[in-house]
Design a protein around this motif. Structure first.
Motif: not given
Length: 244
Positions: A186-190, A201-202, A216-217
């Protein structure tokens, strides 16, 4: 703006890394006669993963190169700081043999790649090395699905830095607003992809990160089967700007 391309993370997005890592390490430790020293295979795997994360953080921060972090993973895990480079490399390669025997794609990967083959271009962006991921994609039979395979070790910048995602867009000659990024973190990719201006897209497969508070995002999906409809909606109505 139309979404014209999808850039993919590899491990735990396309490739079931968690299962392969678990089964490969269990088989390796048994073959090495080391299981008894860790109490159980699960305890050993926890130690291996914690060691991997710490050493990978050093590589991501630019403190060591890719090969050094891999050798240090072995030394720290075994508690043998005096292990030579050759000994660490040999131990790791024996592990790789067991790990590769457990390789597989997630079952939702081929259907979605087939569904998007005629409508979207595809590339890979991974926080690994091209040597590792190129070989993996070939063995898994999907290498020819991607126009480009980009990795942090060669780029000199890793996710979640915007430069990593922008390098993927540049490789496709597309602006970020026309590119979606799909990854499992969620953080590194999202968050990283979203802040770089891509449609983020997570893919949340309900693993260890399922309890993470969502940033968020990114748009959150539980299966890649949801991706074609999401891309179509983003193309028709504009990329969504909030987590959902």
């Amino acid at each position: 703006m139309s979404i014209r391309a999808v850039v993919w993370d590899v491990d735990d997005t396309l490739f079931d890394y968690t299962t392969a890592d678990r089964e490969g390490m269990r088989a390796h430790l048994a073959a090495e006669g080391l299981l008894a020293g860790y109490g159980s295979a699960d305890e050993a795997l926890v130690r291996w993963r914690e060691t991997t994360e710490r050493q990978w953080a050093r590589f991501a921060a630019g403190e060591v190169d890719f090969v050094t972090q891999r050798r240090d993973r072995v030394r720290v895990f075994l508690g043998r700081p005096g292990l030579t480079d050759a000994e660490a490399d040999d131990w790791f390669q024996r592990y790789v043999g067991h790990y590769e025997a457990a390789w597989s794609l997630f079952p939702d990967v081929m259907p979605v790649l087939d569904a998007l083959a005629g409508t979207h271009r595809h590339a890979v962006l991974s926080n690994s090395s091209v040597t590792v991921q190129d070989r993996k994609l070939r063995i898994l039979g999907v290498h020819d699905r991607f126009e480009a395979v980009l990795c942090a070790a060669e780029l000199g910048v890793s996710k979640p830095e915007p430069g990593a995602f922008l390098a993927a867009c540049e490789a496709l000659s597309l602006p970020p607003g026309e590119v979606a990024y799909v990854g499992d973190h969620p953080e590194i990719d999202g968050r990283g992809a979203h802040e770089a201006g891509l449609l983020s897209v997570w893919i949340d497969r309900g693993g260890a990160r399922a309890t993470v508070d969502p940033p968020a995002g990114p748009r959150r999906i539980a299966s890649l089967s949801e991706l074609p409809a999401l891309l179509d909606a983003a193309t028709r109505f504009g990329a969504p700007s909030t987590f959902g």
